[in-house]
Design a protein around this motif. Structure first.
Motif, PDB file in Angstrom:
ATOM      1  N   TYR A 159       0.840  -1.199   0.000  1.00 27.86           N
ATOM      2  CA  TYR A 159       0.000   0.000   0.000  1.00 27.86           C
ATOM      3  C   TYR A 159       0.870   1.243   0.000  1.00 27.86           C
ATOM      4  O   TYR A 159       2.050   1.218   0.327  1.00 27.86           O
ATOM      5  N   GLU A 160       0.236   2.345  -0.376  1.00 23.71           N
ATOM      6  CA  GLU A 160       0.862   3.659  -0.393  1.00 23.71           C
ATOM      7  C   GLU A 160       0.005   4.576   0.471  1.00 23.71           C
ATOM      8  O   GLU A 160      -1.210   4.605   0.328  1.00 23.71           O
ATOM      9  N   MET A 161       0.633   5.320   1.385  1.00 24.83           N
ATOM     10  CA  MET A 161      -0.133   6.137   2.324  1.00 24.83           C
ATOM     11  C   MET A 161       0.404   7.560   2.351  1.00 24.83           C
ATOM     12  O   MET A 161       1.618   7.780   2.293  1.00 24.83           O
ATOM     13  N   SER A 162      -0.494   8.527   2.433  1.00 25.20           N
ATOM     14  CA  SER A 162      -0.120   9.920   2.659  1.00 25.20           C
ATOM     15  C   SER A 162      -1.020  10.471   3.752  1.00 25.20           C
ATOM     16  O   SER A 162      -2.204  10.155   3.813  1.00 25.20           O
ATOM     17  N   GLY A 163      -0.453  11.270   4.654  1.00 22.99           N
ATOM     18  CA  GLY A 163      -1.221  11.770   5.787  1.00 22.99           C
ATOM     19  C   GLY A 163      -1.204  13.271   5.883  1.00 22.99           C
ATOM     20  O   GLY A 163      -0.376  13.945   5.272  1.00 22.99           O
ATOM     21  N   TRP A 164      -2.116  13.813   6.695  1.00 15.07           N
ATOM     22  CA  TRP A 164      -2.194  15.263   6.874  1.00 15.07           C
ATOM     23  C   TRP A 164      -2.565  15.617   8.313  1.00 15.07           C
ATOM     24  O   TRP A 164      -3.280  16.571   8.588  1.00 15.07           O
ATOM     25  N   GLY A 165      -2.039  14.906   9.273  1.00 19.31           N
ATOM     26  CA  GLY A 165      -2.290  15.240  10.664  1.00 19.31           C
ATOM     27  C   GLY A 165      -3.528  14.573  11.203  1.00 19.31           C
ATOM     28  O   GLY A 165      -3.447  13.615  11.968  1.00 19.31           O
ATOM     29  N   ALA A 166      -4.701  15.071  10.833  1.00 14.07           N
ATOM     30  CA  ALA A 166      -5.951  14.520  11.349  1.00 14.07           C
ATOM     31  C   ALA A 166      -6.501  13.410  10.466  1.00 14.07           C
ATOM     32  O   ALA A 166      -7.604  12.923  10.706  1.00 14.07           O
ATOM     33  N   GLY A 167      -5.764  13.008   9.450  1.00 14.97           N
ATOM     34  CA  GLY A 167      -6.265  11.960   8.573  1.00 14.97           C
ATOM     35  C   GLY A 167      -5.187  11.423   7.656  1.00 14.97           C
ATOM     36  O   GLY A 167      -4.039  11.867   7.675  1.00 14.97           O
ATOM     37  N   TYR A 168      -5.571  10.447   6.849  1.00 15.83           N
ATOM     38  CA  TYR A 168      -4.629   9.899   5.875  1.00 15.83           C
ATOM     39  C   TYR A 168      -5.403   9.242   4.730  1.00 15.83           C
ATOM     40  O   TYR A 168      -6.595   8.930   4.847  1.00 15.83           O
ATOM     41  N   LYS A 169      -4.699   9.072   3.617  1.00 16.57           N
ATOM     42  CA  LYS A 169      -5.266   8.438   2.429  1.00 16.57           C
ATOM     43  C   LYS A 169      -4.416   7.227   2.077  1.00 16.57           C
ATOM     44  O   LYS A 169      -3.193   7.285   2.111  1.00 16.57           O
ATOM     45  N   VAL A 170      -5.082   6.125   1.743  1.00 18.75           N
ATOM     46  CA  VAL A 170      -4.395   4.872   1.453  1.00 18.75           C
ATOM     47  C   VAL A 170      -4.784   4.390   0.064  1.00 18.75           C
ATOM     48  O   VAL A 170      -5.954   4.438  -0.322  1.00 18.75           O
ATOM     49  N   ARG A 171      -3.792   3.967  -0.675  1.00 12.67           N
ATOM     50  CA  ARG A 171      -4.007   3.284  -1.955  1.00 12.67           C
ATOM     51  C   ARG A 171      -3.472   1.873  -1.778  1.00 12.67           C
ATOM     52  O   ARG A 171      -2.284   1.633  -1.807  1.00 12.67           O
ATOM     53  N   HIS A 172      -4.388   0.925  -1.534  1.00  9.07           N
ATOM     54  CA  HIS A 172      -4.027  -0.441  -1.164  1.00  9.07           C
ATOM     55  C   HIS A 172      -4.188  -1.359  -2.371  1.00  9.07           C
ATOM     56  O   HIS A 172      -5.197  -1.287  -3.086  1.00  9.07           O
ATOM     57  N   ILE A 173      -3.218  -2.221  -2.581  1.00 13.55           N
ATOM     58  CA  ILE A 173      -3.256  -3.145  -3.710  1.00 13.55           C
ATOM     59  C   ILE A 173      -3.333  -4.575  -3.189  1.00 13.55           C
ATOM     60  O   ILE A 173      -2.523  -4.992  -2.351  1.00 13.55           O
ATOM     61  N   PHE A 174      -4.325  -5.298  -3.697  1.00 11.71           N
ATOM     62  CA  PHE A 174      -4.499  -6.706  -3.362  1.00 11.71           C
ATOM     63  C   PHE A 174      -4.390  -7.538  -4.638  1.00 11.71           C
ATOM     64  O   PHE A 174      -4.443  -7.009  -5.755  1.00 11.71           O
ATOM     65  N   ALA A 175      -4.254  -8.840  -4.455  1.00 11.87           N
ATOM     66  CA  ALA A 175      -4.256  -9.754  -5.594  1.00 11.87           C
ATOM     67  C   ALA A 175      -5.616  -9.684  -6.294  1.00 11.87           C
ATOM     68  O   ALA A 175      -6.616  -9.252  -5.706  1.00 11.87           O
ATOM     69  N   PRO A 176      -5.694 -10.105  -7.555  1.00 12.30           N
ATOM     70  CA  PRO A 176      -6.961 -10.011  -8.298  1.00 12.30           C
ATOM     71  C   PRO A 176      -8.036 -10.926  -7.718  1.00 12.30           C
ATOM     72  O   PRO A 176      -7.747 -11.997  -7.188  1.00 12.30           O
ATOM     73  N   LEU A 177      -9.285 -10.463  -7.830  1.00 12.86           N
ATOM     74  CA  LEU A 177     -10.430 -11.279  -7.443  1.00 12.86           C
ATOM     75  C   LEU A 177     -10.975 -12.005  -8.668  1.00 12.86           C
ATOM     76  O   LEU A 177     -10.906 -11.476  -9.790  1.00 12.86           O
ATOM     77  N   PRO A 178     -11.531 -13.195  -8.499  1.00  4.71           N
ATOM     78  CA  PRO A 178     -12.146 -13.898  -9.633  1.00  4.71           C
ATOM     79  C   PRO A 178     -13.219 -13.050 -10.299  1.00  4.71           C
ATOM     80  O   PRO A 178     -13.905 -12.251  -9.646  1.00  4.71           O
TER      81      PRO A 178
END
Length: 746
Positions: A159-178
């Motif tokens: 995953y990739e995360m960026s924060g701003w003190g009171a919060g954060y944003k995540v771009r999470h990568i998982f394996a493919p789903l059927p």
């Protein structure tokens, strides 16, 4: 607490050198079994091994072809289009105890599942501030999961995360789903970094997937194929290009071709440099998380790379230059012994001064230090070591941190009892910087891409590498009455790498007449020039120039930091680390007042010039929000958002209170801007390519700025201080090397 406050101050300075959330060496972290990214890595060309190599992959040797199966989705990355793409049917949001989690995007392809979500309105007092007691997210059972009704749990690819003190944003990568699964549940066990049991846990957000709409933006990816056999000794290769809103993403690999025997390339050791046909720097950003399959391990000795070039209206061809890579020597090892005695105590130090050899380089083991759960070892070497794995018996696998040129640290940790007595330490898998001059070159003349102009830096930019060099070539000392004395923070002696000997002092611009104040941090000069307030020891303190003595300000604690005098000298504002809020206090310790209580990390900048308000910053998504609070009413006014800003020292309000000089890091380029307090009339004032410009400070008359410059090409001189006139761009280099300026007597 002194060490903690010193560490906090130095980390704030270090954050100016490397962008937040940037991990230059993720593969090194994996290889050394480290648990956290190497955030203190400096982008400096340390000479470890010199490889004289200059290879150009010219336009005539390249064929460009549109990839049939690969596409680029903005905000998601490069995806495989060989099978239908699915997306989130609609955003999903939950709010519990005032905290909101929103899943805004999900994209499913045959190679991965990308989930993008934000967490906002986190109470700062519920987050861990103690390294010894890490908050949620450090254990495997606390990691975010994606699950389906069929109990299928796709593999977590990162995953990739960026924060701003009171919060954060995540771009999470998982394996493919059927392809036949169109619903899932995102399970978030707890809020990242939160103290156990203090915030809502076990979040479950149901997700529904539908076929991607026909008008979904998917940009073709151009595959780059050499039309002739590439030069066998060039390890740097370009493989894919994709157009984005901001410019182009370039994707390639670097292998171990031509490296010393036994060296396996792992990652870039310093930031690559991109230049256009005129030799001018081209700004860019990291794009590694845009790769199609980030979890697919590359061959040993090879690593992928991806960068986003900002802008499209460049003088082509563009050139990418790599000056150093980090290489692991997996066959190299050594051992040394030391006697910890029968009852070693935390903080105890042993001077070892033993010599070993790793990766063919002499290494001195300088000292050992007993830590809470093991031992820390200091090393010195002429080579630039990025890391080495250490082990004592059944110790936990831990990698090393990165020090300054010629110095690095590694630790050994244990679960349970820490061994004592005579110990044998095994050192293995060293990672060393290998220097070279690898280049590739490309253009876009033959690509089916429509170019659009990108604004360039205005000609009123005062401080550039060219203007700095001209000022050195025609050196003129600063007028004697321009800056009689400066209040600074930096090395108290001549050793810039001895962080135990940093502190606050007064000095002239020529570095003479140094008057040491204290090892304290965040010094602030009183308006009448009689006192310096600073943070150290049991709280805030005052240094009296007349007596040379210092006193503790009553009713302040070890959590109190960043004191700033009011313009009339009657009060001191400061930040509290206990609740991350702002306070004021009288210099005698009376009248401690809680000014504002926002749900964010409030960074004190200055007072309003009429003594009625405080100017401060709060981390928000995209940067830092510059705000003003009226002390009497508590009313808050937002000015504007400074992009990608992190360090406190990088704000400076002009003496008249109408302008701000600030550091912004945009697209990996450091710059100093001047604007009105509301962000209008923004002017690019200083930018020096890949060099670092930071910590601006105004002269009392508002006509000059002092700027700290750190050359990434000259590691032996950590910083240089320059006086730059804001009206006519005159530049006066100084011999000072300090980290930040806090006061100016003219």
């Amino acid at each position: 607490m002194n060490d903690k406050r010193m560490k906090d101050a130095l980390e704030a300075i270090a954050r100016r050198d490397v962008p937040e959330n940037t991990n230059l060496m993720p593969r090194i972290a994996v290889q050394l079994e480290r648990k956290s990214p190497m955030t203190t890595l400096r982008a400096r060309p340390f000479v470890a091994i010199l490889i004289a190599l200059l290879i150009l992959l010219t336009l005539s040797g390249v064929v460009y072809a549109i990839g049939r199966s690969l596409g680029y989705i903005p905000g998601i990355g490069i995806v495989d289009q060989s099978t239908p793409i699915r997306v989130l049917a609609e955003p999903v949001s939950q709010t519990r105890d005032g905290i909101t989690i929103t899943v805004s995007d999900v994209v499913l392809t045959s190679s991965k599942t990308v989930v993008v979500y934000t967490v906002d309105n986190i109470p700062q007092e519920k987050l861990s501030r103690d390294v010894a007691a890490p908050g949620c997210g450090s254990k495997p059972e606390e990691h975010t999961l994606l699950t389906t009704s069929e109990n299928l749990i796709p593999k977590d690819l990162g995953y990739e995360m960026s924060g701003w003190g009171a919060g954060y944003k995540v771009r999470h990568i998982f394996a493919p789903l059927p392809a036949d699964i169109n619903d899932a549940v995102l399970i978030i066990p707890c809020i990242e970094g939160s103290l156990q049991g203090t915030l809502p846990e076990n979040w479950e957000l149901p997700l529904q997937f539908i076929p991607a709409p026909p008008d979904m933006t998917v940009v073709p990816v151009v595959e780059v194929t050499p039309s002739q056999e590439p030069a066998s000794d060039n390890p740097l290769k370009l493989e894919k290009i994709a157009e984005t809103e901001k410019g182009y993403i370039f994707v390639g690999t670097f292998d171990s071709t031509g490296l010393p025997q036994g060296a396996q390339a792992m990652d870039f050791s310093t930031f690559p440099i991109f230049t256009d046909a005129d030799g001018q720097d081209v700004i860019y950003d990291f794009a590694n998380f845009q790769l199609d399959q980030p979890a697919e391990l590359p061959p040993v000795g090879s690593f992928p790379w991806a960068f986003e070039i900002i802008g499209k209206d460049h003088a082509y061809p563009l050139t990418m230059t790599v000056s150093a890579v980090a290489a692991q020597y997996s066959e190299s090892s050594a051992s040394f012994e030391f006697d910890a005695g029968p009852n070693p105590q935390e903080g105890q130090v042993w001077d070892l001064n033993q010599d070993i050899e790793l990766a063919g380089f002499p290494v001195r083991v300088v000292k050992a230090i007993r830590t809470a759960d093991g031992y820390s070892f200091d090393f010195e070497s002429a080579a630039m070591f990025h890391g080495v794995s250490l082990a004592i018996g059944n110790s936990l696998p831990v990698g090393s941190g990165l020090g300054d040129p010629g110095h690095f640290i590694s630790v050994v940790r244990f679960e349970g009892e820490v061994p004592s007595g005579k110990l044998t330490v095994q050192a293995s898998n060293p990672v060393v910087a290998v220097s070279g001059n690898w280049q590739i070159q490309w253009g876009v003349e033959n690509l089916p891409i429509e170019e659009s102009p990108t604004p360039v830096a205005a000609d009123q930019t005062c401080l550039t590498r060219d203007s700095w060099q001209a000022a050195l070539d025609n050196y003129q000392p600063a007028p004697a009455d321009l800056a009689k004395k400066l209040l600074v923070y930096g090395a108290l002696g001549d050793n810039y790498y001895d962080y135990d000997n940093y502190g606050s002092f007064m000095t002239s611009t020529d570095g003479k007449d140094k008057q040491i104040i204290s090892q304290g941090v965040y010094p602030s000069l009183s308006p009448d020039g009689r006192y310096v307030a600073f943070a150290w020891g049991e709280g805030l303190n005052l240094f009296d120039f007349a007596s040379g003595g210092q006193i503790h300000i009553p009713n302040t604690t070890t959590d109190d930091n960043v004191p700033v005098w009011s313009p009339d000298g009657t009060k001191i504002a400061f930040s509290s680390g206990s609740d991350l809020n702002l306070y004021t206090i009288n210099p005698d310790g009376s009248g401690r007042t809680h000014v504002i209580n926002e749900n964010g990390d409030e960074q004190l900048v200055d007072w309003t010039r009429d003594n009625t308000g405080l100017i401060y910053g709060v981390n928000v998504e995209g940067g830092i929000s510059l705000r003003k609070v009226d002390i009497a009413s508590g009313a808050v006014t937002e000015f504007f958002i400074i992009p990608n800003h992190r360090a406190y020292e990088d704000f400076a309000i002009s003496p008249d209170g109408n302008r701000i000089a600030y550091h912004a890091r945009e697209n990996l380029q450091d710059a100093i801007y001047i604007s009105n307090l509301d962000g209008s009339n923004r002017r690019l004032f200083a930018q020096m390519g890949n060099w670092i410009v930071t910590a601006p400070f105004w002269s009392p008359d508002g006509n000059w700025l002092i700027i700290v410059m750190r050359s990434t090409d000259l590691p032996d001189r950590p910083t240089e201080l320059m006086l730059v006139n804001v009206n006519d761009c005159r530049i006066h280099p100084t011999p000072l090397s300090v980290e930040a300026i806090y006061g100016w007597i003219q």
